[in-house]
Design an enzyme around this catalytic site. Structure first.
Site, short mmCIF file in Angstrom:
data_model
loop_
_atom_site.label_atom_id
_atom_site.label_comp_id
_atom_site.label_asym_id
_atom_site.label_seq_id
_atom_site.Cartn_x
_atom_site.Cartn_y
_atom_site.Cartn_z
N GLY A 1 0.85 -0.80 0.35
CA GLY A 1 -0.54 -0.21 -0.05
C GLY A 1 0.59 0.88 -0.09
CD GLN A 2 6.70 3.07 -0.55
OE1 GLN A 2 7.38 1.78 -1.37
NE2 GLN A 2 7.67 3.75 -0.11
CG HIS B 1 6.25 7.08 4.24
ND1 HIS B 1 7.03 6.72 3.14
CD2 HIS B 1 5.42 6.62 4.43
CE1 HIS B 1 5.74 6.32 2.60
NE2 HIS B 1 4.91 6.83 3.42
CG HIS C 1 2.53 6.09 8.28
ND1 HIS C 1 1.52 6.96 7.81
CD2 HIS C 1 2.60 5.20 7.20
CE1 HIS C 1 2.07 6.75 6.15
NE2 HIS C 1 2.41 5.33 6.02
P1 5GP Z 1 2.67 5.53 2.19
O1 5GP Z 1 0.94 5.13 1.37
O2 5GP Z 1 2.82 5.57 1.03
O3 5GP Z 1 2.22 4.09 2.97
O4 5GP Z 1 1.85 7.05 3.13
C1 5GP Z 1 1.60 8.27 2.26
C2 5GP Z 1 1.52 9.34 3.25
O5 5GP Z 1 1.94 10.30 2.49
C3 5GP Z 1 -0.10 9.36 2.82
O6 5GP Z 1 -0.49 8.89 4.32
C4 5GP Z 1 0.07 10.94 3.18
O7 5GP Z 1 -1.42 10.88 3.45
C5 5GP Z 1 0.95 11.26 2.65
N1 5GP Z 1 0.95 12.38 2.20
C6 5GP Z 1 1.55 12.61 0.47
N2 5GP Z 1 1.70 14.13 0.00
C7 5GP Z 1 1.27 14.45 1.04
C8 5GP Z 1 2.18 15.73 0.82
O8 5GP Z 1 2.10 15.80 0.74
N3 5GP Z 1 2.25 16.47 2.62
C9 5GP Z 1 2.31 15.45 3.67
N4 5GP Z 1 2.09 16.82 4.51
N5 5GP Z 1 1.88 14.31 3.20
C10 5GP Z 1 1.53 13.57 2.57
#
Ligand code: 5GP
Ligand code: ZN
Length: 112
Positions: free
Chosen positions: A91-92, A98, A100
């Site tokens: 789900g990346q 990163h 969370h």
């Molecule tokens: P992933 O789904 O890759 O584990 O998490 C990506 C996270 O990045 C998501 O929770 C999304 O809300 C956050 N995110 C995506 N774009 C931005 C952004 O431009 N600014 C911030 N602060 N968070 C972001």
């Protein structure tokens, strides 16, 4: 990386609510929070995901940052969740490593 949104946040080309910063790491609020506290902990060096980590000691330092921020955000004693999504099935959605950091409420299990 030019087309990486998190690199653009690091370079201050895109605004973000910074929670912690040092020479190696940045922590900022997730734009779409899933809990009262939802921060993203990232290395400033562009690494796509867990499979691209070559410096394992970096992770130890990153988790020291997690400890500091958990204290700073007041979620250390009640507990919190650290999540990493790796690759498509994980789900990346952003290809910059990163973690969370979620807290401020009880976290259900299993995740979806
Ligand atoms: P992933 O789904 O890759 O584990 O998490 C990506 C996270 O990045 C998501 O929770 C999304 O809300 C956050 N995110 C995506 N774009 C931005 C952004 O431009 N600014 C911030 N602060 N968070 C972001
Ligand atoms: Zn990046």
């Amino acid at each position: 990386m030019e087309d990486c949104i998190f690199c653009r946040i690091i370079n201050e080309e895109v605004p973000a609510k910074k929670v912690y910063e040092d020479s190696e790491f940045l922590v900022f609020a997730d734009v779409n929070p899933q809990a009262p506290v939802h921060n993203l902990v990232i290395p400033k060096k562009h690494i796509s995901n867990i499979m691209e980590i070559r410096d394992g000691e970096m992770l130890g330092r990153l988790f020291e940052v997690v400890q500091k921020v958990a204290q700073q955000e007041g979620i250390a004693s009640d507990g919190f969740r650290v999540v990493n999504n790796c690759g498509e099935n994980g789900g990346q959605t952003v290809d910059h490593l990163h973690f969370h950091l979620l807290g401020g409420r009880f976290m259900e299990w299993p995740p979806g």
